[in-house]
Design a protein around this motif. Structure first.
Motif, short mmCIF file in Angstrom:
data_model
loop_
_atom_site.label_atom_id
_atom_site.label_comp_id
_atom_site.label_asym_id
_atom_site.label_seq_id
_atom_site.Cartn_x
_atom_site.Cartn_y
_atom_site.Cartn_z
N PHE A 18 0.75 -1.18 0.23
CA PHE A 18 -0.14 -0.08 0.16
C PHE A 18 0.93 1.30 -0.05
CE2 PHE A 18 -1.90 3.53 2.33
CZ PHE A 18 -2.86 3.72 1.63
N LEU A 51 -3.40 1.18 -7.22
CA LEU A 51 -3.94 1.73 -6.01
C LEU A 51 -5.17 0.80 -5.49
CD1 LEU A 51 -3.54 3.81 -3.65
CD2 LEU A 51 -4.98 5.24 -4.58
N ALA A 54 -3.76 -2.07 -4.12
CA ALA A 54 -3.09 -1.93 -2.83
C ALA A 54 -4.02 -1.57 -1.57
CB ALA A 54 -2.13 -0.65 -2.85
N TYR A 55 -5.51 -1.15 -1.96
CA TYR A 55 -6.32 -1.07 -0.82
C TYR A 55 -6.83 -2.47 -0.47
CZ TYR A 55 -7.27 4.15 -1.35
OH TYR A 55 -7.46 5.45 -0.96
N LEU A 58 -4.15 -3.83 1.75
CA LEU A 58 -4.36 -3.29 3.27
C LEU A 58 -5.43 -3.94 3.79
CD1 LEU A 58 -2.97 -1.43 5.06
CD2 LEU A 58 -4.53 0.73 4.33
#
Length: 201
Positions: A18, A51, A54-55, A58
């Motif tokens: 992330f 992204l 990555a979210y 996370l």
């Protein structure tokens, strides 16, 4: 029960993914003002899928971390409440990644409404999870020293989301990113200590 090294390592990998994706997007999208552009704008357009992934990473990291913290905790400090908050926060964060926000000047949409609700839910559930988890750690002898600073840090994160929501004059992008960084660093600190506990056996 002993702490497993697998979940802290997995959580640290998700957190690192992330952070690297967020930093890379700021370099790859120079047309977006980092002070005023919210993270949600980086989900739209070129490199957005990076992204989004990555979210999700996370989300998985914090759920796995909370699950292992509960599994390895002594009965006196074991609670399902932090895990529930992190699961709800992770679900909201994953939905936020794929439901785009409404761009400025565009008519409001159902997708934009969903994005707004889940984004706020991700902040609220996750920071509540931080506070509840830190409170439970105080009852675990292995965590008492760390809980002394993890708890006020978690409370500060929880308070920061309300400042962000109520103080509209703040530069939205920068203020939001500071809050996100505080939350991610808290999760990383907990992961690192869990990894140390696992190595001690």
């Amino acid at each position: 029960m002993p702490v497993s090294s697998r979940w802290p390592q997995t959580a640290l990998a998700g957190i690192a993914l992330f952070v690297m994706a967020a930093v890379a997007l700021h370099l790859l999208r120079p047309e977006l003002d980092p002070v005023h552009s919210q993270m949600s704008l980086y989900l739209i357009g070129p490199w957005g899928p990076l992204l989004q992934a990555a979210y999700v990473a996370l989300s998985a990291a914090m759920v796995g971390l909370a699950w292992d913290a509960r599994r390895s905790a002594p009965p006196a400090s074991r609670s399902a409440a932090p895990l529930l908050m992190f699961v709800l926060g992770g679900v909201c964060l994953s939905i936020t990644a794929y439901a785009w926000m409404d761009l400025p000047g565009v008519d409001a949409s159902m997708e934009g409404l969903l994005h707004g609700i889940t984004a706020q839910g991700a902040f609220l559930f996750t920071t509540t999870g931080l506070v509840l988890q830190a409170l439970r750690l105080r009852h675990d002898p292995r965590w008492r020293r760390q809980a002394r600073w993890l708890l006020p840090w978690a409370v500060a994160c929880f308070g920061a989301i309300w400042v962000l929501a109520l103080w509209r004059e703040l530069p939205r992008g920068l203020a939001q990113k500071v809050v996100i960084a505080s939350i991610v660093c808290w999760l990383a600190a907990m992961s690192l200590h869990m990894r140390r506990l696992a190595r001690r056996g």
